[in-house]
Design a protein around this motif. Sequence first.
Motif, mmCIF file in Angstrom:
data_model
loop_
_atom_site.group_PDB
_atom_site.id
_atom_site.type_symbol
_atom_site.label_atom_id
_atom_site.label_comp_id
_atom_site.label_asym_id
_atom_site.label_seq_id
_atom_site.Cartn_x
_atom_site.Cartn_y
_atom_site.Cartn_z
ATOM 1 N N TYR A 249 58.554 38.397 34.539
ATOM 2 C CA TYR A 249 57.334 37.718 35.000
ATOM 3 C C TYR A 249 57.321 37.738 36.660
ATOM 4 O O TYR A 249 58.150 37.278 37.195
ATOM 5 C CB TYR A 249 56.859 36.240 34.627
ATOM 6 N N LYS A 251 54.628 37.275 40.130
ATOM 7 C CA LYS A 251 53.447 36.523 40.829
ATOM 8 C C LYS A 251 52.534 37.720 40.706
ATOM 9 O O LYS A 251 52.963 38.925 41.081
ATOM 10 C CB LYS A 251 53.770 36.464 42.179
ATOM 11 N N ILE A 266 49.262 35.428 36.919
ATOM 12 C CA ILE A 266 50.030 34.313 37.215
ATOM 13 C C ILE A 266 50.125 33.862 38.872
ATOM 14 O O ILE A 266 50.095 35.087 39.725
ATOM 15 C CB ILE A 266 51.674 35.005 37.183
ATOM 16 N N ILE A 269 55.390 31.172 40.364
ATOM 17 C CA ILE A 269 56.527 30.578 39.534
ATOM 18 C C ILE A 269 57.379 29.660 40.286
ATOM 19 O O ILE A 269 57.581 30.137 41.317
ATOM 20 C CB ILE A 269 57.121 31.987 39.162
ATOM 21 N N LEU A 287 55.399 27.702 35.130
ATOM 22 C CA LEU A 287 54.230 28.811 35.409
ATOM 23 C C LEU A 287 53.073 27.968 35.774
ATOM 24 O O LEU A 287 52.580 27.249 35.349
ATOM 25 C CB LEU A 287 53.849 29.625 34.362
#
Lengths: 413, 322
Positions: A249, A251, A266, A269, A287
């Motif tokens: 994952y 940003k 997102i 993180i 998250l």
Amino acid sequence: MDILRFITAGSVDDGKSTLIGRLLYDSKSIMIDQLEAIEKQTKNREDGDIDLALLTDGLRAEREQGITIDVAYKYFSTPKRKFIIADAPGHIQYTRNMVTGASNANLIIILIDARHGVIEQTRRHSIIASLLNIPHVVVAINKMDMVDYSQDTYNNIVIDFAEVATSLGLKDVTYIPISALNGDNIVGRSQNFSWYEGLPLLDLLENVEVQQDSDLAHARFPVQYVIRPQTDVLHDYRGYAGKLISGIYKKGDKVTVLPSGLQSTIKSIEIGGKEIEEAFAPQSIVLHLEDNIDVSRGDVIVSSNDLPKLEKELEVLVCWMGNKPLAEGNRYLLQINSRLVKTIVTEIQYKLDVNSLEKQYSPGTVQLNDIVRATIKTASPVPYDSYSKLSVNGGAILIDETSNVTVGACMIQ
Amino acid sequence: MWLARENNISEISSIYNSKEMSKHQLDHLEQLESEAIHIMREVAGQFEKPALLFSGGKDSITLVHLALKAFRPGKFPFPLVHIDTGHNFQEALDFRDELAEKLGEKLIVRNVADTIKQQNLAEPKGKFASRNALQTFTLLDTINEFKFDACIGGARRDEEKARAKERIFSVRDEFGQWDPKLQRPELWNTYNGRIHKGENVRVFPISNWTELDIWNYIRRENIDLPSIYFAHDREVLEHEGQLVAMSEFIQREDTDKISTRRVRYRTVGDMTCTAAVESTASNIDDIIKEIIATKTSERGETRIDDRVSEAAMEDRKKSGYF
């Protein structure tokens, strides 16, 4: 340094505990006081050699009976790697304990007694390896000292096992001749196997590639807990805590919350309070999403470009672990990662004979240690991937709501 | 066939060692850390009234550090609970109080001495009279008093062979008893924490860590420890090859071999049942060097309570011990 988790499968007579004792002993992972303790217990034995098997049998009942009942975890490391051994029982009545040990393994060592070759038990252990999708298989042909280190004997067993491996679709199978008792081919090459050109067992374990075992392609994040400090300074802080079980994952990634289907992006993180640009499996992270949407424990945050399946009816292979029989119409709780839903077993299609791999259609009752194919219906939709594709999001347990005991392991198809 | 396999391996390991491949790879301590954080968050997500059992020793200090990583900037979803035998090292007690205060987390202390008084228990006798077994009474009373449904503990599977068998979520009945034959299957990273009223679960997030992993992690994360873990001069009694700190809890006799030695502690338990090791290691690096070189296991070298019998730990766990 990384970690290799492996399981050893074999019966007492195959020399499984001796093999583990040997690995620990020869890699100098056994301490003097532990050795003295087992020497004390072996004093009465006629041959005078220490019984390395005593290192792993941790319960009184096991030592009394000379069998392994439950999984014991053992640890050793070399400069290259940390090893976690799940020493699992081989007897059919303890299959559920073996499945427990196998569920987290990167590799399985299947022990074969060179005098007996491939037997029913070998097949059963191989079926479990295949069911649980263990990425690497090492077939250790043991007690080679008792067949005069015969290359022919060894080759015949390899040919027999290769058939089993093919029929089960086992991946990455490696064969190795050993004598655990004498330490042949365990941590160093043995003079007795001039014909064997492969690596000794420990080298093999040190070099198996495990990085690719964790899936970085499909981003799946089951929410475990919501962090909300609710202090004056952090009034609006709302962080979703969990472990990224697969994928990466970043940003700005577009995400979907399942089962609700709500979408967001997102925002940031965190790991251990520090903000990072990118997280990958199996990191435990926090998250933050751009939008203030409803997310709670049991939800899965997935990449919007790559959605898992979302169903209320699942096809599963179940390894039955309950003492009470499994029957159509029974109700349980299904737990997949942090998600818990009510479920009912609607149909049992067939039972798998763990020795012959034959399918027995419309089986009567399903007993402890049976493996069956079933259809289950859940009270709310379950986000999942098929176990064979992405095991971290395709394995689930069944819980008996009245006893609270874990009664089944489901591999979702 | 074998040659092919060997070539294959060397090829893979060359890719494996390249920087590009390792970008998305966790080393062993990072993997263990992530696993432990995941387990702690499962406790927070599954239980109503959890607690973290804290002794002031290195393993429970590591647990607290992991809890910070799991729950900050929020508060811990559990109090720290210490079962104080009254035989603890003052350095560990001071450290405990300071840490709880520094973190602003709740600390609950319950004393074995109170349980002995209230329940009229017999104080153990003998030269190294240990209240170790009596801790179980206080622990169970405390669980009952606060209705704790889960207790996080710092036990590791490498410590002892009965511990090597225990699940990460270990269900105990209302008497706190562990039944090794009735353990729940524990698959993948899915933890079943469902229990009946009165039962509780002991949770061991650092099950898969070894002693050396703990020390390496303490070094990497720069975690503070009580001073007794580092070499210091101490008056000790030599008993069957073990060095026991002289204290008011030990009966002095004229024949005792008492001397002042440079020692450190490898584990921190009661003064009556924890032995020191001779050492000049005054920092973490030196301690790690000594641990790598040692030929004796952690509990074997320092725990007098394990020496009683082959199944000492199994028996204590069955009757409700940590």
